[in-house]
Design a protein around this motif. Sequence first.
Motif, PDB file in Angstrom:
ATOM      1  N   PHE A 185       0.847  -1.193   0.000  1.00 29.80           N
ATOM      2  CA  PHE A 185       0.000   0.000   0.000  1.00 29.80           C
ATOM      3  C   PHE A 185       0.888   1.252   0.000  1.00 29.80           C
ATOM      4  O   PHE A 185       0.925   1.993   0.976  1.00 29.80           O
ATOM      5  N   LEU A 186       1.579   1.486  -1.089  1.00 32.41           N
ATOM      6  CA  LEU A 186       2.502   2.615  -1.168  1.00 32.41           C
ATOM      7  C   LEU A 186       1.796   3.967  -1.138  1.00 32.41           C
ATOM      8  O   LEU A 186       2.394   4.967  -0.747  1.00 32.41           O
ATOM      9  N   GLY A 187       0.571   4.012  -1.564  1.00 31.27           N
ATOM     10  CA  GLY A 187      -0.133   5.294  -1.593  1.00 31.27           C
ATOM     11  C   GLY A 187       0.505   6.226  -2.601  1.00 31.27           C
ATOM     12  O   GLY A 187       0.756   5.857  -3.742  1.00 31.27           O
ATOM     13  N   ASN A 188       0.833   7.440  -2.161  1.00 33.59           N
ATOM     14  CA  ASN A 188       1.389   8.428  -3.085  1.00 33.59           C
ATOM     15  C   ASN A 188       2.911   8.394  -3.144  1.00 33.59           C
ATOM     16  O   ASN A 188       3.515   9.248  -3.764  1.00 33.59           O
ATOM     17  N   TYR A 189       3.533   7.414  -2.511  1.00 33.27           N
ATOM     18  CA  TYR A 189       4.994   7.281  -2.570  1.00 33.27           C
ATOM     19  C   TYR A 189       5.395   6.540  -3.836  1.00 33.27           C
ATOM     20  O   TYR A 189       4.754   5.582  -4.245  1.00 33.27           O
ATOM     21  N   THR A 190       6.458   7.007  -4.446  1.00 31.56           N
ATOM     22  CA  THR A 190       7.036   6.332  -5.602  1.00 31.56           C
ATOM     23  C   THR A 190       8.328   5.682  -5.138  1.00 31.56           C
ATOM     24  O   THR A 190       9.152   6.318  -4.484  1.00 31.56           O
ATOM     25  N   LYS A 191       8.493   4.437  -5.503  1.00 33.61           N
ATOM     26  CA  LYS A 191       9.709   3.727  -5.126  1.00 33.61           C
ATOM     27  C   LYS A 191      10.912   4.406  -5.774  1.00 33.61           C
ATOM     28  O   LYS A 191      10.894   4.702  -6.973  1.00 33.61           O
ATOM     29  N   PRO A 192      11.958   4.661  -4.997  1.00 32.44           N
ATOM     30  CA  PRO A 192      13.118   5.342  -5.573  1.00 32.44           C
ATOM     31  C   PRO A 192      13.863   4.449  -6.559  1.00 32.44           C
ATOM     32  O   PRO A 192      13.753   3.235  -6.517  1.00 32.44           O
ATOM     33  N   ARG A 193      14.628   5.105  -7.420  1.00 36.42           N
ATOM     34  CA  ARG A 193      15.506   4.398  -8.350  1.00 36.42           C
ATOM     35  C   ARG A 193      16.923   4.549  -7.832  1.00 36.42           C
ATOM     36  O   ARG A 193      17.208   5.386  -6.981  1.00 36.42           O
ATOM     37  N   GLN A 194      17.831   3.768  -8.369  1.00 35.92           N
ATOM     38  CA  GLN A 194      19.204   3.795  -7.872  1.00 35.92           C
ATOM     39  C   GLN A 194      19.888   5.146  -8.058  1.00 35.92           C
ATOM     40  O   GLN A 194      20.816   5.478  -7.334  1.00 35.92           O
ATOM     41  N   ASP A 195      19.409   5.957  -8.999  1.00 38.13           N
ATOM     42  CA  ASP A 195      20.021   7.263  -9.232  1.00 38.13           C
ATOM     43  C   ASP A 195      19.241   8.410  -8.580  1.00 38.13           C
ATOM     44  O   ASP A 195      19.467   9.576  -8.895  1.00 38.13           O
ATOM     45  N   CYS A 196      18.359   8.112  -7.654  1.00 33.36           N
ATOM     46  CA  CYS A 196      17.545   9.144  -7.010  1.00 33.36           C
ATOM     47  C   CYS A 196      18.372   9.966  -6.023  1.00 33.36           C
ATOM     48  O   CYS A 196      19.490   9.593  -5.655  1.00 33.36           O
ATOM     49  N   SER A 197      17.794  11.064  -5.579  1.00 36.28           N
ATOM     50  CA  SER A 197      18.482  11.920  -4.609  1.00 36.28           C
ATOM     51  C   SER A 197      18.457  11.251  -3.228  1.00 36.28           C
ATOM     52  O   SER A 197      17.610  10.395  -2.945  1.00 36.28           O
ATOM     53  N   ALA A 198      19.357  11.685  -2.383  1.00 41.32           N
ATOM     54  CA  ALA A 198      19.416  11.158  -1.017  1.00 41.32           C
ATOM     55  C   ALA A 198      18.125  11.470  -0.271  1.00 41.32           C
ATOM     56  O   ALA A 198      17.628  10.645   0.513  1.00 41.32           O
ATOM     57  N   ASP A 199      17.542  12.643  -0.518  1.00 40.89           N
ATOM     58  CA  ASP A 199      16.292  13.017   0.144  1.00 40.89           C
ATOM     59  C   ASP A 199      15.144  12.099  -0.269  1.00 40.89           C
ATOM     60  O   ASP A 199      14.356  11.663   0.570  1.00 40.89           O
ATOM     61  N   ASP A 200      15.047  11.813  -1.575  1.00 41.30           N
ATOM     62  CA  ASP A 200      13.994  10.906  -2.055  1.00 41.30           C
ATOM     63  C   ASP A 200      14.171   9.511  -1.446  1.00 41.30           C
ATOM     64  O   ASP A 200      13.204   8.877  -1.026  1.00 41.30           O
ATOM     65  N   ARG A 201      15.397   9.056  -1.398  1.00 44.73           N
ATOM     66  CA  ARG A 201      15.700   7.740  -0.825  1.00 44.73           C
ATOM     67  C   ARG A 201      15.317   7.702   0.665  1.00 44.73           C
ATOM     68  O   ARG A 201      14.636   6.780   1.121  1.00 44.73           O
ATOM     69  N   ASN A 202      15.743   8.719   1.397  1.00 44.37           N
ATOM     70  CA  ASN A 202      15.442   8.781   2.839  1.00 44.37           C
ATOM     71  C   ASN A 202      13.945   8.865   3.095  1.00 44.37           C
ATOM     72  O   ASN A 202      13.426   8.194   4.008  1.00 44.37           O
ATOM     73  N   ASP A 203      13.233   9.691   2.316  1.00 45.31           N
ATOM     74  CA  ASP A 203      11.786   9.829   2.503  1.00 45.31           C
ATOM     75  C   ASP A 203      11.070   8.504   2.285  1.00 45.31           C
ATOM     76  O   ASP A 203      10.181   8.133   3.048  1.00 45.31           O
ATOM     77  N   PHE A 204      11.453   7.795   1.246  1.00 45.83           N
ATOM     78  CA  PHE A 204      10.800   6.512   0.954  1.00 45.83           C
ATOM     79  C   PHE A 204      11.080   5.494   2.059  1.00 45.83           C
ATOM     80  O   PHE A 204      10.175   4.809   2.525  1.00 45.83           O
ATOM     81  N   ILE A 205      12.317   5.400   2.480  1.00 50.65           N
ATOM     82  CA  ILE A 205      12.687   4.399   3.481  1.00 50.65           C
ATOM     83  C   ILE A 205      12.049   4.717   4.833  1.00 50.65           C
ATOM     84  O   ILE A 205      11.597   3.820   5.544  1.00 50.65           O
ATOM     85  N   ARG A 206      11.965   6.007   5.150  1.00 49.55           N
ATOM     86  CA  ARG A 206      11.285   6.394   6.402  1.00 49.55           C
ATOM     87  C   ARG A 206       9.816   6.086   6.293  1.00 49.55           C
ATOM     88  O   ARG A 206       9.162   5.639   7.167  1.00 49.55           O
TER      89      ARG A 206
END
Length: 157
Positions: free
Chosen positions: A136-157
């Motif tokens: 149930f990801l909702g409005n989150y998009t799974k990050p890609r390997q070249d994503c920003s650190a902020d996008d990665r952190n937001d998704f994992i949190r």
Amino acid sequence: MEGQKHHADSQKHNRRKTSTKMGSGGDQPSPPGAKAGAGGDQANQPGQIATTDRLDRLLSQPANKCCADCGAPDPKWVSLTFGAFICIKCSGAHRSLGVHISKIVSVKLDEWTDEQVDFLTDLGGNGAVNSTYEAFLGNYTKPRQDCSADDRNDFIR
């Protein structure tokens, strides 16, 4: 009779936990609870697969060949808490959560116990983890390997 059965079960459990250490001193049993070496120099009981070999087999499964969080190839880190193989960038995001939320260990640099590999096996690897946590990801998009650190952190949190 009941006491004898309990004693036999206890001995069987202790034998299962004891591993054999191969070295210049010959074959000597390691104490129960001893860690398996990351270099694969410890073997389990005869007929069992060494801890590092079991971990390598898990890592070689198709779903575990890419980071569970961003899809980067060849992950070398594991969140023991979640049972997921992850890349070094995602491991940093997990570490920032604290060990009480996501305990991160290296596939190659850390020593693994049979119990840790059993736990990882029981959780089912990246495929099972992603089907649970990304259901149930909702409005989150799974990050890609070249994503920003902020996008990665937001998704994992």
